[in-house]
Design an enzyme around this catalytic site. Structure first.
Site, PDB file in Angstrom:
ATOM      1  N   ARG A   1      34.246  32.022  35.921  1.00 40.17           N
ATOM      2  CA  ARG A   1      35.057  33.242  35.821  1.00 40.17           C
ATOM      3  C   ARG A   1      36.493  32.806  36.085  1.00 40.17           C
ATOM      4  O   ARG A   1      36.762  32.147  37.098  1.00 40.17           O
ATOM      5  CB  ARG A   1      34.628  34.251  36.885  1.00 40.17           C
ATOM      6  CG  ARG A   1      35.601  35.432  37.004  1.00 40.17           C
ATOM      7  CD  ARG A   1      35.486  36.140  38.367  1.00 40.17           C
ATOM      8  NE  ARG A   1      34.224  36.795  38.569  1.00 40.17           N
ATOM      9  CZ  ARG A   1      33.739  37.075  39.793  1.00 40.17           C
ATOM     10  NH1 ARG A   1      34.399  36.730  40.883  1.00 40.17           N
ATOM     11  NH2 ARG A   1      32.578  37.674  39.917  1.00 40.17           N
TER      12      ARG A   1
ATOM     13  N   LYS B   1      43.386  35.286  38.291  1.00 42.70           N
ATOM     14  CA  LYS B   1      44.698  34.709  38.650  1.00 42.70           C
ATOM     15  C   LYS B   1      44.700  34.144  40.060  1.00 42.70           C
ATOM     16  O   LYS B   1      45.343  33.141  40.331  1.00 42.70           O
ATOM     17  CB  LYS B   1      45.760  35.805  38.554  1.00 42.70           C
ATOM     18  CG  LYS B   1      46.095  36.179  37.134  1.00 42.70           C
ATOM     19  CD  LYS B   1      47.254  37.144  37.108  1.00 42.70           C
ATOM     20  CE  LYS B   1      47.497  37.645  35.703  1.00 42.70           C
ATOM     21  NZ  LYS B   1      48.458  38.756  35.685  1.00 42.70           N
TER      22      LYS B   1
ATOM     23  N   LYS C   1      30.765  35.503  48.737  1.00 40.86           N
ATOM     24  CA  LYS C   1      31.798  34.618  49.298  1.00 40.86           C
ATOM     25  C   LYS C   1      31.133  33.653  50.277  1.00 40.86           C
ATOM     26  O   LYS C   1      30.394  34.078  51.166  1.00 40.86           O
ATOM     27  CB  LYS C   1      32.855  35.443  50.030  1.00 40.86           C
ATOM     28  CG  LYS C   1      33.775  36.169  49.075  1.00 40.86           C
ATOM     29  CD  LYS C   1      34.939  36.825  49.774  1.00 40.86           C
ATOM     30  CE  LYS C   1      35.887  37.444  48.773  1.00 40.86           C
ATOM     31  NZ  LYS C   1      35.249  38.249  47.711  1.00 40.86           N
TER      32      LYS C   1
ATOM     33  N   ASP D   1      32.370  33.612  44.556  1.00 36.34           N
ATOM     34  CA  ASP D   1      33.793  33.959  44.514  1.00 36.34           C
ATOM     35  C   ASP D   1      34.620  32.781  45.037  1.00 36.34           C
ATOM     36  O   ASP D   1      34.128  31.976  45.838  1.00 36.34           O
ATOM     37  CB  ASP D   1      34.073  35.170  45.418  1.00 36.34           C
ATOM     38  CG  ASP D   1      33.624  36.481  44.801  1.00 36.34           C
ATOM     39  OD1 ASP D   1      33.368  36.533  43.584  1.00 36.34           O
ATOM     40  OD2 ASP D   1      33.537  37.477  45.554  1.00 36.34           O
TER      41      ASP D   1
HETATM   42  C1  LIG Z   1      36.079  40.586  38.144  1.00 36.57           C
HETATM   43  C2  LIG Z   1      37.123  40.004  39.043  1.00 36.57           C
HETATM   44  C3  LIG Z   1      36.763  39.085  40.000  1.00 36.57           C
HETATM   45  C4  LIG Z   1      37.726  38.500  40.816  1.00 36.57           C
HETATM   46  N1  LIG Z   1      37.346  37.520  41.693  1.00 36.57           N
HETATM   47  C5  LIG Z   1      38.299  36.869  42.393  1.00 36.57           C
HETATM   48  C6  LIG Z   1      37.987  35.738  43.200  1.00 36.57           C
HETATM   49  O1  LIG Z   1      36.846  35.297  43.284  1.00 36.57           O
HETATM   50  N2  LIG Z   1      39.008  35.135  43.874  1.00 36.57           N
HETATM   51  C7  LIG Z   1      40.302  35.576  43.789  1.00 36.57           C
HETATM   52  O2  LIG Z   1      41.190  34.971  44.404  1.00 36.57           O
HETATM   53  N3  LIG Z   1      40.624  36.663  43.054  1.00 36.57           N
HETATM   54  C8  LIG Z   1      39.664  37.319  42.357  1.00 36.57           C
HETATM   55  N4  LIG Z   1      40.019  38.396  41.578  1.00 36.57           N
HETATM   56  C9  LIG Z   1      41.350  39.016  41.715  1.00 36.57           C
HETATM   57  C10 LIG Z   1      42.372  38.351  40.811  1.00 36.57           C
HETATM   58  O3  LIG Z   1      42.635  37.048  41.249  1.00 36.57           O
HETATM   59  C11 LIG Z   1      43.702  39.147  40.763  1.00 36.57           C
HETATM   60  O4  LIG Z   1      44.247  39.202  42.036  1.00 36.57           O
HETATM   61  C12 LIG Z   1      43.587  40.556  40.237  1.00 36.57           C
HETATM   62  O5  LIG Z   1      42.656  40.654  39.193  1.00 36.57           O
HETATM   63  C13 LIG Z   1      44.980  41.043  39.706  1.00 36.57           C
HETATM   64  O6  LIG Z   1      45.421  40.264  38.638  1.00 36.57           O
HETATM   65  P1  LIG Z   1      45.300  40.753  37.099  1.00 36.57           P
HETATM   66  O7  LIG Z   1      45.246  39.536  36.256  1.00 36.57           O
HETATM   67  O8  LIG Z   1      44.118  41.638  36.980  1.00 36.57           O
HETATM   68  O9  LIG Z   1      46.468  41.630  36.783  1.00 36.57           O
HETATM   69  P2  LIG Z   1      48.084  41.822  37.023  1.00 36.57           P
HETATM   70  O10 LIG Z   1      48.832  41.083  35.968  1.00 36.57           O
HETATM   71  O11 LIG Z   1      48.335  41.533  38.462  1.00 36.57           O
HETATM   72  O12 LIG Z   1      48.063  43.322  36.707  1.00 36.57           O
HETATM   73  C14 LIG Z   1      47.893  43.856  35.393  1.00 36.57           C
HETATM   74  C15 LIG Z   1      47.676  45.342  35.470  1.00 36.57           C
HETATM   75  O13 LIG Z   1      46.390  45.589  36.047  1.00 36.57           O
HETATM   76  C16 LIG Z   1      46.449  46.708  36.885  1.00 36.57           C
HETATM   77  N5  LIG Z   1      46.153  46.254  38.252  1.00 36.57           N
HETATM   78  C17 LIG Z   1      46.025  44.990  38.674  1.00 36.57           C
HETATM   79  N6  LIG Z   1      45.707  44.949  39.981  1.00 36.57           N
HETATM   80  C18 LIG Z   1      45.644  46.241  40.373  1.00 36.57           C
HETATM   81  C19 LIG Z   1      45.362  46.873  41.613  1.00 36.57           C
HETATM   82  N7  LIG Z   1      45.099  46.192  42.702  1.00 36.57           N
HETATM   83  N8  LIG Z   1      45.390  48.230  41.654  1.00 36.57           N
HETATM   84  C20 LIG Z   1      45.654  48.963  40.533  1.00 36.57           C
HETATM   85  N9  LIG Z   1      45.941  48.411  39.344  1.00 36.57           N
HETATM   86  C21 LIG Z   1      45.936  47.080  39.260  1.00 36.57           C
HETATM   87  C22 LIG Z   1      47.823  47.281  36.767  1.00 36.57           C
HETATM   88  O14 LIG Z   1      47.806  48.234  35.715  1.00 36.57           O
HETATM   89  C23 LIG Z   1      48.656  46.068  36.368  1.00 36.57           C
HETATM   90  O15 LIG Z   1      49.834  46.413  35.702  1.00 36.57           O
HETATM   91  C24 LIG Z   1      39.081  38.924  40.703  1.00 36.57           C
HETATM   92  C25 LIG Z   1      39.449  39.849  39.729  1.00 36.57           C
HETATM   93  C26 LIG Z   1      38.511  40.368  38.883  1.00 36.57           C
HETATM   94  C27 LIG Z   1      38.946  41.310  37.810  1.00 36.57           C
END
Ligand SMILES: Cc1cc2nc3c(=O)[nH]c(=O)nc-3n(C[C@H](O)[C@H](O)[C@H](O)COP(=O)(O)OP(=O)(O)OC[C@H]3O[C@@H](n4cnc5c(N)ncnc54)[C@H](O)[C@@H]3O)c2cc1C
Length: 309
Positions: A182, A185, A96, A130
């Site tokens: 990458r 959301k 970061k 990030d």
């Molecule tokens: C590899 C990686 C790098 C990332 N880097 C960044 C970044 O640089 N900047 C940034 O703003 N965000 C980052 N994120 C976070 C991202 O923006 C989301 O906030 C996060 O991934 C949740 O969204 P989703 O699309 O996975 O799923 P959602 O649609 O929110 O969730 C789908 C399913 O995933 C599971 N799930 C999701 N989150 C959780 C949790 N916290 N605990 C348990 N189960 C969960 C649950 O089963 C849920 O039903 C990153 C995420 C990943 C995977």
């Protein structure tokens, strides 16, 4: 409401000072964080690698307010790169910019990032930047596109968030520059003027952006645990004949291990983002904000464990 509360708490460092010594909070954090030391992080990466899953190590920390702290974080990231190389791990690092002094002194941040990227390039390990809150988006992209990408090329990558209204234009430009993106959301509390407030719009935006990246981007990373989005990506790459070595799925440490395994078994590349270090509080709060049910789930498990003990 709960999401907003956890995101508010993630920005309160005084609460962290109070919570860090709390045993229960540390147990909560251990579900999402691979310990406080490089050794514990390396153990987690070895375990992932043994199952055919790559990793990205993230030294926890952000929004530093002291130059010494930023320099010391950069030194620890360099040490992490050296351990990855010495242990021959299938692993890169995520960083970061605000941990490297971005909000403090631009020159200091440039110096720290060059130190990390130069060592990464020598060792053949890439570095992902990030994406943080929207107050940093433009500056992060400017720094990445103007100063880092032309020098480090494939060894440096960036993150785009599908909840931001601006992201379609950013993706088009980054595809044109052959940048490694990458797509996630987005995890911060953002005003409706800059980010879609409705989940359905965030998902729709994710599908549109990931299709562009898969078709025309350079080694994109599909960072989500959302089964519907993952299924969409799988259908899309099959229909378009996009080979599995042209992109990778990415997920967070401790989240949806079942999906990580399924994808790997189906022949896809999977990378897990593995955070480690002492500064786990804001990261933990963002994970709780995404899924407040985590609190009940983890507390329930802790009660069961203590009854068994
Ligand atoms: C590899 C990686 C790098 C990332 N880097 C960044 C970044 O640089 N900047 C940034 O703003 N965000 C980052 N994120 C976070 C991202 O923006 C989301 O906030 C996060 O991934 C949740 O969204 P989703 O699309 O996975 O799923 P959602 O649609 O929110 O969730 C789908 C399913 O995933 C599971 N799930 C999701 N989150 C959780 C949790 N916290 N605990 C348990 N189960 C969960 C649950 O089963 C849920 O039903 C990153 C995420 C990943 C995977």
């Amino acid at each position: 409401m709960l999401r907003a509360t956890f995101l508010y708490l993630s920005e309160q460092p005084r609460i962290f000072a109070f919570i860090r010594g709390n045993r229960l909070a540390r147990r909560l954090a251990s579900r999402f964080v691979a310990g406080e030391t490089i050794d514990s992080a390396v153990t987690a990466v070895r375990e992932l690698n043994s199952r055919g899953i790559a990793a990205s190590l993230d030294l926890l920390g952000e929004s530093v307010t002291q130059a010494d702290e930023a320099r010391s974080s950069a030194a620890t990231v360099v040490q992490t790169l050296e351990r990855i190389s010495a242990e021959k791990l299938d692993c890169n690092v995520s960083v970061k910019l605000t941990q490297m002094g971005f909000d403090l002194d631009h020159g200091l941040c440039v110096e720290n990032m060059r130190r990390i990227l130069d060592r990464g390039r020598e060792l053949g390990i890439s570095v992902r930047i990030d994406m943080e809150s929207s107050t940093h988006t433009q500056r992060t992209l400017d720094f990445f596109e103007q100063d880092l990408l032309p020098v480090y090329g494939d060894r440096v990558g960036i993150v785009i968030q599908s909840y931001l209204r601006r992201s379609a234009a950013d993706i088009d430009r980054l595809i044109g520059a052959r940048a490694r993106v990458r797509l996630c959301k987005g995890a911060y509390q953002e005003p409706a003027a800059v980010a879609f407030p409705d989940k359905a719009d965030v998902n729709r935006s994710y599908m549109e952006l990931i299709e562009k990246l898969l078709e025309r981007g350079h080694q994109p990373a599909v960072a989500t645990h959302n089964p519907a989005l993952i299924a969409h990506v799988r259908r899309f790459v099959e229909a378009k004949g996009i080979a599995a070595d042209r992109f990778e799925f990415q997920m967070l440490y401790g989240i949806r291990r079942d999906l990580q395994e399924d994808l790997r078994r189906a022949g896809f590349r999977v990378r897990v983002y593995v955070p480690f270090g002492t500064y786990w509080y804001p990261y933990l709060m963002r994970r709780l904000a995404e899924r407040p049910a985590n609190v009940a789930f983890i507390l329930g498990n802790l009660v069961k464990e203590s009854l068994r003990a």
